[in-house]
Design an enzyme around this catalytic site. Structure first.
Site, mmCIF file in Angstrom:
data_model
loop_
_atom_site.group_PDB
_atom_site.id
_atom_site.type_symbol
_atom_site.label_atom_id
_atom_site.label_comp_id
_atom_site.label_asym_id
_atom_site.label_seq_id
_atom_site.Cartn_x
_atom_site.Cartn_y
_atom_site.Cartn_z
ATOM 1 N N ARG A 104 0.857 -1.127 0.007
ATOM 2 C CA ARG A 104 0.000 -0.058 -0.022
ATOM 3 C C ARG A 104 0.893 1.294 -0.071
ATOM 4 O O ARG A 104 1.752 1.466 0.963
ATOM 5 C CB ARG A 104 -0.967 -0.009 1.240
ATOM 6 C CG ARG A 104 -1.829 1.200 1.395
ATOM 7 C CD ARG A 104 -2.715 1.200 2.324
ATOM 8 N NE ARG A 104 -3.752 0.706 1.737
ATOM 9 C CZ ARG A 104 -5.177 0.749 2.413
ATOM 10 N NH1 ARG A 104 -5.153 1.475 3.415
ATOM 11 N NH2 ARG A 104 -6.099 -0.210 1.954
ATOM 12 N N HIS A 131 -7.397 0.955 -6.513
ATOM 13 C CA HIS A 131 -7.580 -0.066 -5.368
ATOM 14 C C HIS A 131 -8.232 -1.417 -5.972
ATOM 15 O O HIS A 131 -9.360 -1.744 -5.524
ATOM 16 C CB HIS A 131 -8.371 0.591 -4.266
ATOM 17 C CG HIS A 131 -8.096 -0.056 -2.917
ATOM 18 N ND1 HIS A 131 -7.732 -1.125 -2.856
ATOM 19 C CD2 HIS A 131 -9.131 0.360 -1.663
ATOM 20 C CE1 HIS A 131 -7.863 -1.405 -1.423
ATOM 21 N NE2 HIS A 131 -8.727 -0.304 -0.794
ATOM 22 N N ARG A 298 -13.450 -8.944 1.404
ATOM 23 C CA ARG A 298 -12.012 -8.647 1.058
ATOM 24 C C ARG A 298 -10.978 -9.689 1.464
ATOM 25 O O ARG A 298 -10.201 -10.060 0.582
ATOM 26 C CB ARG A 298 -11.303 -7.377 2.026
ATOM 27 C CG ARG A 298 -11.758 -5.858 1.784
ATOM 28 C CD ARG A 298 -11.321 -5.586 0.282
ATOM 29 N NE ARG A 298 -9.919 -5.400 0.208
ATOM 30 C CZ ARG A 298 -9.310 -4.524 0.770
ATOM 31 N NH1 ARG A 298 -9.639 -3.434 1.123
ATOM 32 N NH2 ARG A 298 -7.826 -4.475 0.706
HETATM 33 N N1 NVA Z 1 -9.837 6.501 -1.294
HETATM 34 C C1 NVA Z 1 -9.692 6.144 -0.195
HETATM 35 C C2 NVA Z 1 -9.785 4.549 0.149
HETATM 36 C C3 NVA Z 1 -9.519 4.136 1.556
HETATM 37 C C4 NVA Z 1 -9.762 2.636 1.537
HETATM 38 C C5 NVA Z 1 -8.001 6.487 0.222
HETATM 39 O O1 NVA Z 1 -7.254 6.427 -0.855
HETATM 40 O O2 NVA Z 1 -7.840 6.761 1.206
HETATM 41 N N1 CP Z 2 -11.188 -0.235 2.332
HETATM 42 C C1 CP Z 2 -9.710 -0.188 2.884
HETATM 43 O O1 CP Z 2 -8.862 -0.746 2.059
HETATM 44 O O2 CP Z 2 -9.760 -0.138 4.039
HETATM 45 P P1 CP Z 2 -8.425 0.351 4.895
HETATM 46 O O3 CP Z 2 -8.065 1.395 4.639
HETATM 47 O O4 CP Z 2 -8.885 0.058 6.538
HETATM 48 O O5 CP Z 2 -7.189 -1.000 4.640
#
Ligand code: NVA
Ligand code: CP
Length: 315
Positions: A104, A131, A298
């Protein structure tokens, strides 16, 4: 199968998604029945987090243990990644010691550079641009609720004439929905405030055939099978928070918007959510919302994904 990464949704084809949905359903059933399933015994997943996470961390970590493997958890702060070790060097070293890597991070270019120097499959656990694991879970959740065929099999073809309404930021989630629509043949109605539109090039689309843009979020929701949104300010954009709060004020999914959608429409949100901002509590906590299934899934879809990337079509 050669080395296969999962850096964006378009990295896999429609037939591979059909396989993953089928496997995820089987793997989920085993989990619910407490049936031991250890195809990844002795395999290790490295999870690299340069941004915060709850769902991604827990789902990958619990999922890997449930498959018989183990995990190593790294963050920018507690590794040399935060002290400017080149990403290429990190990729070469980490991928000599583990079987699979989940990252990430910020720019998509970073995960691509890592993957280019990795000996093992790399999975995108969220970047500024995409994502894919989340949309994998979202589509699986939609099919579970609305798209099983006569044999009870989840049929991705079921999506072909469907409409997803995207209300909010033209962000990583929006881009990934658009890639999924192009690949699996459904339509996305996109409504973003001006200045926050989706960008076809950034989203990596071949054309604009699979989405329609609406100024008015109510219009975007009209006739939709699924209404979905996300935070107004994604991770990495916190400095824009106040400005975004003003720009996004009308992009809040409420009961009126849900009434514009089809009567059986579902509501999804990748979470974390801010009630009273991008969604009203009456919607996210209401009967059309499937956000808790979406979050749980997920884990099931990522278990299928890890199995596929490491072992191919088993089972
Ligand atoms: N668009 C959001 C998704 C979090 C899971 C972000 O990138 O923070
Ligand atoms: N939806 C999602 O990716 O959640 P987190 O940011 O908690 O991993």
């Amino acid at each position: 199968m050669g080395l296969q990464h999962y850096l964006q949704f378009s990295d896999l084809g429609a037939d591979e998604y059909a396989w993953l949905f089928e496997r995820a359903a089987i793997i989920k059933k085993k989990f619910k029945a407490y049936e031991k399933y250890h195809p990844l015994a002795d395999r290790t997943l490295a999870m690299i987090f340069e941004k915060a996470s709850t769902r991604t961390r827990v789902s990958f970590e619990a999922g890997m243990y449930q498959l018989g493997g183990s995990v190593v958890h790294l963050t920018t702060g507690d590794s040399q990644l935060g002290r400017a070790e080149p990403i290429e060097d990190s990729a070469k070293v980490i991928s000599r010691m583990v079987d699979l890597v989940m990252i990430r991070t910020y720019g998509q270019d970073k995960i691509e550079r890592f993957a280019a120097h990795s000996r093992v499959p790399v999975i995108n656990g969220l970047t500024n641009e995409f994502h894919p694991c989340q949309i994998l879970a979202d589509i699986f959740t939609y099919l579970e609720h609305r798209g099983a065929d006569a044999q009870g099999r989840l049929n991705p073809d079921f999506l072909k004439d469907k409409t997803v309404a995207w209300v909010g930021d033209g962000n990583n989630m929006a881009n990934t929905w658009l890639q999924a629509a192009e690949l699996l043949g459904f339509t996305v109605h996109v409504s973003t405030p001006s200045g926050y539109e989706v960008n076809q090039t950034v989203a990596g689309l071949r054309s604009n055939d699979s989405y329609k843009v609406f100024k008015d979020p109510m219009q975007a929701c009209q006739g939709a099978d699924l209404v979905t949104t996300d935070v107004w300010t994604s991770m990495g954009y916190e400095a824009e928070n106040e400005e975004r709060k003003k720009a996004f004020a009308d992009w809040c999914v409420d009961a009126d918007m849900m009434r514009m959608a089809k009567p059986g429409a579902l509501f999804m949100h990748c979470l974390p959510a801010h009630r009273g901002e991008e969604v009203q509590a009456e919607v996210i906590d209401g009967p059309q919302s499937v956000v808790w299934d979406e979050a749980e899934n997920r884990m099931h879809v990522q278990k299928a994904l890890m199995e596929y990337l490491l072992l191919g079509k088993v089972g």
